[in-house]
Design a protein around this motif. Structure first.
Motif, PDB file in Angstrom:
ATOM      1  N   ALA A  44       0.543  -1.138  -0.056  1.00 18.93           N
ATOM      2  CA  ALA A  44      -0.171   0.134  -0.112  1.00 18.93           C
ATOM      3  C   ALA A  44       0.845   1.270   0.087  1.00 18.93           C
ATOM      4  CB  ALA A  44      -0.825  -0.044   1.259  1.00 18.93           C
ATOM      5  N   ARG A  84     -12.837   5.223   3.631  1.00 17.27           N
ATOM      6  CA  ARG A  84     -11.229   5.014   3.782  1.00 17.27           C
ATOM      7  C   ARG A  84     -10.626   4.042   2.859  1.00 17.27           C
ATOM      8  NH1 ARG A  84     -13.471   1.111   2.954  1.00 17.27           N
ATOM      9  NH2 ARG A  84     -13.500  -1.077   3.894  1.00 17.27           N
ATOM     10  N   GLY A  85      -9.451   4.731   2.178  1.00 17.32           N
ATOM     11  CA  GLY A  85      -8.587   4.103   1.314  1.00 17.32           C
ATOM     12  C   GLY A  85      -8.855   4.560   0.101  1.00 17.32           C
ATOM     13  N   ARG A 218     -16.044   5.680  -4.470  1.00 22.89           N
ATOM     14  CA  ARG A 218     -15.708   4.189  -4.224  1.00 22.89           C
ATOM     15  C   ARG A 218     -15.235   3.718  -5.492  1.00 22.89           C
ATOM     16  NH1 ARG A 218     -17.582   1.488   0.539  1.00 22.89           N
ATOM     17  NH2 ARG A 218     -19.001   2.791   1.684  1.00 22.89           N
ATOM     18  N   ALA A 251     -12.905  -5.556  -0.607  1.00 19.38           N
ATOM     19  CA  ALA A 251     -12.299  -4.328  -0.094  1.00 19.38           C
ATOM     20  C   ALA A 251     -13.364  -3.398  -0.175  1.00 19.38           C
ATOM     21  CB  ALA A 251     -11.289  -4.130  -1.376  1.00 19.38           C
ATOM     22  N   GLU A 252     -14.459  -3.581  -0.848  1.00 21.28           N
ATOM     23  CA  GLU A 252     -15.695  -2.562  -0.833  1.00 21.28           C
ATOM     24  C   GLU A 252     -15.143  -1.282  -1.344  1.00 21.28           C
ATOM     25  OE1 GLU A 252     -17.384  -2.506   3.180  1.00 21.28           O
ATOM     26  OE2 GLU A 252     -18.187  -4.599   2.816  1.00 21.28           O
ATOM     27  N   SER A 254     -12.305   0.242  -1.597  1.00 21.10           N
ATOM     28  CA  SER A 254     -11.001   0.910  -0.953  1.00 21.10           C
ATOM     29  C   SER A 254      -9.733   0.234  -1.593  1.00 21.10           C
ATOM     30  CB  SER A 254     -10.991   0.897   0.484  1.00 21.10           C
ATOM     31  OG  SER A 254      -9.786   0.909   0.994  1.00 21.10           O
ATOM     32  N   ARG A 256      -6.497   1.020  -1.035  1.00 20.56           N
ATOM     33  CA  ARG A 256      -5.591   0.402   0.047  1.00 20.56           C
ATOM     34  C   ARG A 256      -6.166  -0.489   0.590  1.00 20.56           C
ATOM     35  NH1 ARG A 256      -5.932   4.907   3.723  1.00 20.56           N
ATOM     36  NH2 ARG A 256      -7.433   3.683   5.074  1.00 20.56           N
ATOM     37  N   ASP A 257      -7.170  -1.017   1.256  1.00 22.30           N
ATOM     38  CA  ASP A 257      -7.591  -2.172   1.777  1.00 22.30           C
ATOM     39  C   ASP A 257      -7.429  -3.423   0.749  1.00 22.30           C
ATOM     40  OD1 ASP A 257      -8.521  -0.790   3.666  1.00 22.30           O
ATOM     41  OD2 ASP A 257     -10.510  -1.353   3.695  1.00 22.30           O
ATOM     42  N   ALA A 258      -7.779  -3.228  -0.511  1.00 22.87           N
ATOM     43  CA  ALA A 258      -7.359  -4.229  -1.431  1.00 22.87           C
ATOM     44  C   ALA A 258      -5.817  -4.462  -1.691  1.00 22.87           C
ATOM     45  CB  ALA A 258      -7.905  -3.795  -2.912  1.00 22.87           C
ATOM     46  N   SER A 260      -3.692  -4.125   0.911  1.00 22.92           N
ATOM     47  CA  SER A 260      -3.112  -4.817   2.142  1.00 22.92           C
ATOM     48  C   SER A 260      -3.787  -6.162   2.255  1.00 22.92           C
ATOM     49  CB  SER A 260      -3.991  -4.025   3.193  1.00 22.92           C
ATOM     50  OG  SER A 260      -3.434  -2.672   3.238  1.00 22.92           O
ATOM     51  N   MET A 261      -4.788  -6.777   1.627  1.00 23.42           N
ATOM     52  CA  MET A 261      -5.405  -7.817   1.306  1.00 23.42           C
ATOM     53  C   MET A 261      -4.362  -8.615   0.507  1.00 23.42           C
ATOM     54  SD  MET A 261      -9.367  -7.922   1.807  1.00 23.42           S
ATOM     55  CE  MET A 261      -9.650  -6.573   0.935  1.00 23.42           C
TER      56      MET A 261
END
Length: 596
Positions: A44, A84-85, A218, A251-252, A254, A256-258, A260-261
């Motif tokens: 990220a 977020r993200g 999003r 990640a919905e 995001s 950054r969440d994607a 990180s996963m």
């Protein structure tokens, strides 16, 4: 004599070769390479956008900013909001670079950050004197804000503007907002403010009215998948495409969440091996989506027993009961959207979209609405129940029982007309025993209210696809028959399920019309599924092929060829089969002859 005592023997070694120093200590271990000892940078941070072109899914905001910078209409304050993200802080830093961008040839703000300017490196590293980045979560008081604003009136030291980046600005106190208000209303020409927040409704309207607001969207799952594919190629990691789709959906929106996963998913397999979708599904704690669609199909068919067995299989593999109910809610929503808009509105693999589209086509809008309400109630019960798995079982039984029940208005009409309601067999015996199948109570009420002479409609059994076409011809639905014969390329057929490939030009309402008519004529719901390929010829295509083959045979006939040569310019306009006379048995002919 003294000289001889201090003379050293030249044959003796100067030091022992088996030791590393004079004290006999062993040789120290070699130092690790610099690359191995360096701290690992997470994906990220490593792939954070460095230019505005790298911002995924925010093209509308970039286009507005680019036009504003090109025309010189640059606002003195920006408000960046979004979940977020999605890139709020990254966009703020890019804006700070764009406002203070300067090279040997460029001396004006610009969004073209392909090359580093004089101040870019210091701004990115957070050490530029004229760019202050603050966290409102840790400095919420009015005193902190006044201390910050004391330096606004002073000109920048090195750059063109003094830029104040305040993250999570909604956490400022009322006094801090009031202290900021006057400066924000009449800022000095050398000061720019960039605010970022995830709770835009908590920001006072007086602050919002003095800023230029940008809502960061999003990011769509397909855009996130492209970003993850680019990162995998750069990192030399191999991840199944379905696994990347799972990450993008989880990640919905995001990025950054994607990322990180994805960082976590890459280490699910050994170096050089491919990370499977199953391992990513286990990592995310997700139930198998195909299995939950099967579960949804089972409850929609009223099959409570198989549905419970499917859920217990998912539960045994570690699926969260609340997550299973959430998936069922999502499937109901997807089926409803596909019914109203079409399968192209669903963002998921084609096979899953086709299955949910078939469910939506087989059910009415009222039934899907009731299913949604039942699932919402079941989801709440699962969250509050002491045993969530038992709550899911009860919700599935209730849903299977109500799956084939008509709506209130339809039920009233059928009862007034003396018709039986669907829902299962009537309770056996005259006492209090319940029915053996779902909906037995409704069937018993219908039989009690129906007149004695009322009889159930005869069941129609369709064993082949040709039986379906014959039934449509029998019911004289000419429009549906023409569409089925022209656009349906059969793939598989079994009672209650038709899989086909739609021919080019197929109407969007074909699945809904066919499923509705078959349910009306046969009394049972039908699942009509459109696949992407692999279908046989449609009836119309087969007829055209047979006509072409017959024409080719006739044109190759020697007699026809001789006629065509004898009459130049002649054409074969049509081909008709000559009617054959009815041949009667020889016995009947003889008797008729004798009588005559």
């Amino acid at each position: 004599m003294a000289d001889e005592d201090i003379t050293l023997d030249s044959d003796l070694p100067e030091r022992d070769p088996n030791t590393t120093d004079m004290f006999g200590n062993p040789e120290p271990a070699p130092a690790p390479p610099a690359a191995e000892s360096a701290a690992y940078t997470v994906i990220a941070r490593k792939y954070r956008p460095k230019t505005f072109e790298d911002l995924f899914g925010q093209e509308a905001m970039v286009r507005t900013l680019r036009n504003a910078f090109a025309s010189g209409r640059i606002a003195h304050a920006f408000m960046l909001t979004g979940v977020r993200g999605v890139g709020k802080t990254t966009t703020a830093r890019l804006l700070a670079r764009a406002l203070n961008y300067e090279t040997d040839t460029i001396h004006a703000p610009t969004l073209d950050l392909s090359q580093d300017g004089r101040h870019c490196r210091a701004i990115v590293e957070g050490r530029h004197m004229d760019v202050l980045e603050l966290d409102a979560a840790s400095r919420t008081g009015v005193g902190d804000m006044r201390e910050l604003l004391d330096g606004v009136r002073y000109a920048p030291v090195e750059a063109r503007y003094k830029v104040y980046i305040i993250d999570e600005v909604h956490m400022l106190s009322t006094g801090a907002f009031n202290a900021l208000l006057k400066t924000l209303e009449e800022p000095p020409p050398h000061a720019k403010f960039i605010f970022a927040t995830t709770e835009i409704r908590k920001v006072p309207v007086t602050i919002l009215s003095r800023t230029q607001r940008f809502d960061l969207r999003r990011v769509e799952p397909e855009v996130i998948v492209k970003n993850l594919e680019m990162i995998c190629a750069a990192e030399g990691a191999r991840v199944e495409a379905e696994g990347l789709t799972l990450i993008a959906r989880a990640a919905e929106g995001s990025v950054r969440d994607a990322q990180s996963m994805l960082d976590q998913a890459i280490v699910q397999a050994e170096s050089g091996q491919t990370v499977s979708a199953a391992s990513i599904r286990d990592m995310l704690g997700l139930a198998d989506r195909a299995q939950t669609i099967t579960l949804f199909e089972q409850v929609m068919k009223g099959e409570a027993g198989p549905a419970i067995e499917t859920f217990r299989g998912l539960y045994g593999y570690g699926a969260d009961p609340a997550q299973v109910m959430g998936d069922l809610l999502e499937h109901c929503h997807s089926a409803s959207v596909a019914k109203a808009v079409g399968p192209q509105a669903l963002i998921m693999p084609k096979e899953q979209a086709a299955r949910l589209t078939g469910i939506g086509a087989a059910l009415s809008a009222g039934t899907l609405s009731r299913v949604w309400q039942i699932l919402l109630r079941g989801h709440e019960e699962v969250r509050r129940a002491p045993d969530p798995a038992a709550a899911v079982d009860m919700a599935l039984i209730r849903l299977a029982y109500a799956a084939d029940l008509p709506g209130p208005e339809e039920a009233l009409k059928k009862l007034q007309a003396g018709e039986a309601l669907p829902g299962g067999p009537a309770p056996s015996g005259g006492g209090g025993g319940g029915g053996s199948g779902g909906g037995g109570g409704a069937r018993a009420v219908a039989r009690q209210m129906a007149p004695p002479h009322a009889q159930a409609a005869p069941e129609i059994t369709l064993r082949r696809f040709e039986d379906v076409i014959a039934l449509i011809e029998q019911k004289r639905d000419i429009s549906l028959r023409l569409d089925v014969e022209r656009f349906v390329r059969p793939i598989a057929f079994r009672p209650g399920v038709i899989e086909f490939e739609p021919a080019p030009g197929s109407p969007n309402t074909l699945i809904q019309r066919l499923a509705g008519r078959l349910k009306e004529w046969t009394g049972t719901p039908w699942l009509i599924v459109a696949q992407g390929g692999g279908g046989a010829e449609s009836r119309w295509e087969a007829q055209k092929r047979e006509e072409r083959e017959a024409r080719e045979r006739i044109e190759q006939d020697p007699f026809i060829r001789s006629v065509m040569e004898a009459f130049p310019g002649a054409e074969i306009l049509s081909i008709r089969a000559q009617p054959q006379p009815d041949v009667q048995p020889s016995g009947e002919d003889e008797s008729e002859t004798e009588e005559d």
